[in-house]
Design a protein around this motif. Structure first.
Motif, PDB file in Angstrom:
ATOM      1  N   HIS A 249       3.094  14.221   9.076  1.00  0.00           N
ATOM      2  CA  HIS A 249       3.615  14.224  10.445  1.00  0.00           C
ATOM      3  C   HIS A 249       3.312  12.898  11.143  1.00  0.00           C
ATOM      4  CE1 HIS A 249       4.543  15.679  14.496  1.00  0.00           C
ATOM      5  NE2 HIS A 249       3.339  15.258  14.871  1.00  0.00           N
ATOM      6  N   CYS A 250       2.091  12.390  10.955  1.00  0.00           N
ATOM      7  CA  CYS A 250       1.735  11.095  11.554  1.00  0.00           C
ATOM      8  C   CYS A 250       2.602   9.981  10.976  1.00  0.00           C
ATOM      9  CB  CYS A 250       0.257  10.793  11.302  1.00  0.00           C
ATOM     10  SG  CYS A 250      -0.890  11.834  12.212  1.00  0.00           S
ATOM     11  N   ALA A 251       2.746   9.958   9.662  1.00  0.00           N
ATOM     12  CA  ALA A 251       3.558   8.913   9.030  1.00  0.00           C
ATOM     13  C   ALA A 251       4.987   8.934   9.556  1.00  0.00           C
ATOM     14  CB  ALA A 251       3.537   9.094   7.511  1.00  0.00           C
ATOM     15  N   ASP A 252       5.543  10.129   9.707  1.00  0.00           N
ATOM     16  CA  ASP A 252       6.898  10.250  10.247  1.00  0.00           C
ATOM     17  C   ASP A 252       6.952   9.718  11.682  1.00  0.00           C
ATOM     18  OD1 ASP A 252       9.679  11.272  10.109  1.00  0.00           O
ATOM     19  OD2 ASP A 252       8.981  12.664  11.639  1.00  0.00           O
ATOM     20  N   GLY A 253       5.932  10.031  12.469  1.00  0.00           N
ATOM     21  CA  GLY A 253       5.887   9.545  13.844  1.00  0.00           C
ATOM     22  C   GLY A 253       5.728   8.040  13.944  1.00  0.00           C
ATOM     23  N   TYR A 254       5.147   7.428  12.928  1.00  0.00           N
ATOM     24  CA  TYR A 254       4.980   5.967  12.906  1.00  0.00           C
ATOM     25  C   TYR A 254       6.168   5.270  12.240  1.00  0.00           C
ATOM     26  CZ  TYR A 254       0.059   7.160  13.818  1.00  0.00           C
ATOM     27  OH  TYR A 254      -1.107   7.663  14.342  1.00  0.00           O
ATOM     28  N   ASN A 255       7.230   6.023  11.974  1.00  0.00           N
ATOM     29  CA  ASN A 255       8.428   5.474  11.315  1.00  0.00           C
ATOM     30  C   ASN A 255       8.119   4.928   9.924  1.00  0.00           C
ATOM     31  OD1 ASN A 255      10.287   6.009  13.450  1.00  0.00           O
ATOM     32  ND2 ASN A 255       9.463   4.250  14.564  1.00  0.00           N
ATOM     33  N   ARG A 256       7.221   5.610   9.229  1.00  0.00           N
ATOM     34  CA  ARG A 256       6.922   5.264   7.840  1.00  0.00           C
ATOM     35  C   ARG A 256       7.670   6.228   6.919  1.00  0.00           C
ATOM     36  NH1 ARG A 256       2.181   2.254   8.955  1.00  0.00           N
ATOM     37  NH2 ARG A 256       2.801   1.273  10.920  1.00  0.00           N
ATOM     38  N   THR A 257       7.859   5.826   5.704  1.00  0.00           N
ATOM     39  CA  THR A 257       8.558   6.668   4.737  1.00  0.00           C
ATOM     40  C   THR A 257       7.643   7.800   4.282  1.00  0.00           C
ATOM     41  OG1 THR A 257       9.852   4.781   3.952  1.00  0.00           O
ATOM     42  CG2 THR A 257       9.740   6.695   2.520  1.00  0.00           C
TER      43      THR A 257
ATOM     44  N   SER B  54       0.821  -1.207   0.000  1.00  0.00           N
ATOM     45  CA  SER B  54       0.000   0.000   0.000  1.00  0.00           C
ATOM     46  C   SER B  54       0.853   1.255   0.000  1.00  0.00           C
ATOM     47  CB  SER B  54      -0.924   0.018   1.228  1.00  0.00           C
ATOM     48  OG  SER B  54      -1.820  -1.075   1.189  1.00  0.00           O
ATOM     49  N   LEU B  55       0.404   2.233  -0.772  1.00  0.00           N
ATOM     50  CA  LEU B  55       0.985   3.573  -0.770  1.00  0.00           C
ATOM     51  C   LEU B  55      -0.141   4.553  -0.472  1.00  0.00           C
ATOM     52  CD1 LEU B  55       3.308   5.622  -1.434  1.00  0.00           C
ATOM     53  CD2 LEU B  55       2.384   5.654  -3.774  1.00  0.00           C
ATOM     54  N   SER B  56       0.063   5.391   0.546  1.00  0.00           N
ATOM     55  CA  SER B  56      -0.912   6.437   0.849  1.00  0.00           C
ATOM     56  C   SER B  56      -0.563   7.678   0.041  1.00  0.00           C
ATOM     57  CB  SER B  56      -0.913   6.762   2.349  1.00  0.00           C
ATOM     58  OG  SER B  56      -1.382   5.659   3.093  1.00  0.00           O
ATOM     59  N   VAL B  57      -1.557   8.235  -0.643  1.00  0.00           N
ATOM     60  CA  VAL B  57      -1.363   9.413  -1.485  1.00  0.00           C
ATOM     61  C   VAL B  57      -2.320  10.497  -1.002  1.00  0.00           C
ATOM     62  CG1 VAL B  57      -1.405  10.331  -3.824  1.00  0.00           C
ATOM     63  CG2 VAL B  57      -0.719   7.957  -3.437  1.00  0.00           C
ATOM     64  N   VAL B  58      -1.776  11.644  -0.613  1.00  0.00           N
ATOM     65  CA  VAL B  58      -2.597  12.719  -0.064  1.00  0.00           C
ATOM     66  C   VAL B  58      -2.187  14.043  -0.692  1.00  0.00           C
ATOM     67  CG1 VAL B  58      -3.001  11.536   2.123  1.00  0.00           C
ATOM     68  CG2 VAL B  58      -1.008  13.040   1.890  1.00  0.00           C
ATOM     69  N   GLY B  59      -3.028  15.046  -0.496  1.00  0.00           N
ATOM     70  CA  GLY B  59      -2.718  16.355  -1.038  1.00  0.00           C
ATOM     71  C   GLY B  59      -3.866  17.319  -0.844  1.00  0.00           C
ATOM     72  N   THR B  60      -3.687  18.508  -1.357  1.00  0.00           N
ATOM     73  CA  THR B  60      -4.648  19.584  -1.169  1.00  0.00           C
ATOM     74  C   THR B  60      -5.975  19.316  -1.860  1.00  0.00           C
ATOM     75  OG1 THR B  60      -5.018  21.948  -1.549  1.00  0.00           O
ATOM     76  CG2 THR B  60      -3.666  20.785  -3.160  1.00  0.00           C
ATOM     77  N   ARG B  61      -7.033  19.901  -1.317  1.00  0.00           N
ATOM     78  CA  ARG B  61      -8.345  19.808  -1.957  1.00  0.00           C
ATOM     79  C   ARG B  61      -8.437  20.694  -3.194  1.00  0.00           C
ATOM     80  NH1 ARG B  61      -9.340  18.375   3.237  1.00  0.00           N
ATOM     81  NH2 ARG B  61     -11.123  16.998   3.657  1.00  0.00           N
ATOM     82  N   THR B  62      -7.601  21.711  -3.277  1.00  0.00           N
ATOM     83  CA  THR B  62      -7.611  22.607  -4.441  1.00  0.00           C
ATOM     84  C   THR B  62      -6.411  22.277  -5.324  1.00  0.00           C
ATOM     85  OG1 THR B  62      -6.489  24.270  -3.073  1.00  0.00           O
ATOM     86  CG2 THR B  62      -8.866  24.454  -3.296  1.00  0.00           C
ATOM     87  N   ALA B  63      -6.445  21.093  -5.886  1.00  0.00           N
ATOM     88  CA  ALA B  63      -5.314  20.616  -6.686  1.00  0.00           C
ATOM     89  C   ALA B  63      -5.183  21.401  -7.980  1.00  0.00           C
ATOM     90  CB  ALA B  63      -5.491  19.136  -6.995  1.00  0.00           C
ATOM     91  N   THR B  64      -3.956  21.514  -8.465  1.00  0.00           N
ATOM     92  CA  THR B  64      -3.688  22.160  -9.745  1.00  0.00           C
ATOM     93  C   THR B  64      -3.623  21.078 -10.830  1.00  0.00           C
ATOM     94  OG1 THR B  64      -1.273  21.968  -9.616  1.00  0.00           O
ATOM     95  CG2 THR B  64      -2.304  23.865  -8.514  1.00  0.00           C
TER      96      THR B  64
ATOM     97  N   ALA C 271       3.872  24.896  -1.611  1.00  0.00           N
ATOM     98  CA  ALA C 271       4.624  25.432  -0.478  1.00  0.00           C
ATOM     99  C   ALA C 271       4.849  24.377   0.596  1.00  0.00           C
ATOM    100  CB  ALA C 271       3.894  26.643   0.109  1.00  0.00           C
ATOM    101  N   GLY C 272       3.827  23.568   0.856  1.00  0.00           N
ATOM    102  CA  GLY C 272       3.956  22.539   1.898  1.00  0.00           C
ATOM    103  C   GLY C 272       4.907  21.428   1.514  1.00  0.00           C
TER     104      GLY C 272
ATOM    105  N   GLU D 283       0.614  17.536  -3.417  1.00  0.00           N
ATOM    106  CA  GLU D 283       0.539  19.003  -3.350  1.00  0.00           C
ATOM    107  C   GLU D 283      -0.021  19.402  -2.002  1.00  0.00           C
ATOM    108  OE1 GLU D 283      -0.126  21.384  -7.432  1.00  0.00           O
ATOM    109  OE2 GLU D 283      -1.843  20.164  -6.848  1.00  0.00           O
ATOM    110  N   SER D 284       0.478  20.506  -1.450  1.00  0.00           N
ATOM    111  CA  SER D 284      -0.056  21.006  -0.188  1.00  0.00           C
ATOM    112  C   SER D 284       0.348  22.459  -0.020  1.00  0.00           C
ATOM    113  CB  SER D 284       0.471  20.190   0.992  1.00  0.00           C
ATOM    114  OG  SER D 284       0.068  20.772   2.233  1.00  0.00           O
ATOM    115  N   PRO D 285      -0.556  23.305   0.469  1.00  0.00           N
ATOM    116  CA  PRO D 285      -0.143  24.649   0.853  1.00  0.00           C
ATOM    117  C   PRO D 285       0.704  24.598   2.122  1.00  0.00           C
ATOM    118  CG  PRO D 285      -2.448  24.290   1.406  1.00  0.00           C
ATOM    119  CD  PRO D 285      -1.998  23.079   0.639  1.00  0.00           C
ATOM    120  N   ALA D 286       1.011  25.746   2.679  1.00  0.00           N
ATOM    121  CA  ALA D 286       1.914  25.802   3.826  1.00  0.00           C
ATOM    122  C   ALA D 286       1.333  25.155   5.074  1.00  0.00           C
ATOM    123  CB  ALA D 286       2.295  27.254   4.113  1.00  0.00           C
ATOM    124  N   SER D 287       0.034  24.984   5.130  1.00  0.00           N
ATOM    125  CA  SER D 287      -0.600  24.288   6.254  1.00  0.00           C
ATOM    126  C   SER D 287      -1.785  23.503   5.713  1.00  0.00           C
ATOM    127  CB  SER D 287      -1.070  25.280   7.323  1.00  0.00           C
ATOM    128  OG  SER D 287      -2.049  26.164   6.787  1.00  0.00           O
TER     129      SER D 287
END
Length: 315
Positions: A196-204, A65-75, A218-219, A184-188
């Motif tokens: 952040h969660c993935a990093d905390g779970y020792n995931r790539t 599995s690969l999790s893919v995430v990003g902004t709701r206002t994608a370009t 920006a993000g 894609e992600s804006p600054a927040s």
């Protein structure tokens, strides 16, 4: 003492029976964290859901599995790259599944790219099943189920919707996969929380770079600059980061531009008008190419059929 007495007196049993009946009526499979079917990666995190509710194929949770995430206002750039990366992964990796959150923007683009490539995809939603949020994606959810994917939530039928459940949902997206890709992600935003969660779970954690002037990158640029994510340029980079090199025989290592084969000279000439990933209007293409509307339309049909270009809303 009070919780202990409630357990011994089985005060919660009637509510549990009602929930089980609700699940049976709606084709929902409840899976406790103590059940053998519970996803092992999800069980490994320090804050796993005690129960998950599933519609669809359990097998989709046991693949690479690969999790893919990003902004709701994608370009257009983000959507194009999302599709290209998943398409290449589908060619290279056996037993692949794509996990995302069924939201607008990059989430929906990831699910649709997986469906187009016949790859199972898992949508983690922040609402009780069998409904989905946003409701506009009910058709997409049906396609996910019909093509061997799954819908998943940790929320039982009596959960009250208060708008605060999305961040908790994002930790599940991060936990279900060996790695998380932020397209894609804006600054927040929620995508950075997922990273952040993935990093905390020792995931790539991986991120797609964008132009420094692009607010929607920006993000991701921040994650890369601060060494919070590995920079991803191609699907092969993802395979290397997740150590999936032996997941399937490599059929073709050449880097090809979609649609650069079997094009006529006129089509190749028109394709040369696209010098960046930015979309061009029909009017602009006509000015750049010097073609009349009829010739332009004919050549664009050929380029669309070859996969070299695609039409966006508004022409």
């Amino acid at each position: 003492p009070e919780p202990l007495r409630a357990i011994l007196q089985r005060k919660g049993f009637p509510a549990a029976e009602r929930e089980l009946l609700y699940c049976r009526r709606n084709g929902i499979r409840p899976i406790a964290s103590t059940d053998p079917e519970y996803p092992p990666l999800l069980r490994d995190i320090p804050d796993p859901p005690h129960v998950i509710y599933l519609r669809g194929e359990l097998r989709a949770l046991r693949m690479r599995s690969l999790s893919v995430v990003g902004t709701r206002t994608a370009t257009p750039y983000g959507e194009t790259m999302c599709h290209a990366l998943i398409e290449r992964l589908a060619e290279r990796v056996e037993e692949l599944s794509i996990v995302s959150g069924l939201a607008f923007g990059i989430d929906a683009a990831a699910h649709r790219a997986a469906l187009a490539c016949r790859v199972p995809t898992v949508a983690v939603v922040a609402n009780p099943l069998p409904g989905v949020t946003p409701t506009q994606h009910a058709g997409l959810a049906r396609d996910i189920l019909e093509q061997g994917g799954a819908l998943l939530t940790e929320l039982h039928s009596q959960t009250r919707q208060n708008g605060s459940l999305f961040l908790a949902r994002n930790r599940i997206i991060a936990a279900l996969s060996a790695g998380t890709l932020v397209v894609e992600s804006p600054a927040s935003g929620g995508s950075l929380f997922t990273a952040h969660c993935a990093d905390g779970y020792n995931r790539t954690v991986m991120a797609l770079p964008g132009r420094v002037t692009d607010r929607m990158s920006a993000g991701t640029n921040f994650l890369i600059r601060n060494q919070k994510a590995q920079m991803i340029l191609t699907a092969d980079d993802i395979i290397t980061e997740l150590q999936w090199e032996n997941a399937a025989p490599q059929r073709d290592t050449r880097t090809e531009t979609p649609g650069d084969r079997r094009l006529t000279p006129d089509e190749r000439g028109l394709l040369g008008c696209f010098r960046t990933d930015d979309p061009l209007s029909l009017e602009t293409l006509g000015e750049l190419s010097g073609l009349d509307p009829g010739e332009l339309a004919t050549l664009l049909v050929g380029l669309e059929l070859s996969g070299a270009v695609r039409q966006l809303p508004g022409n």
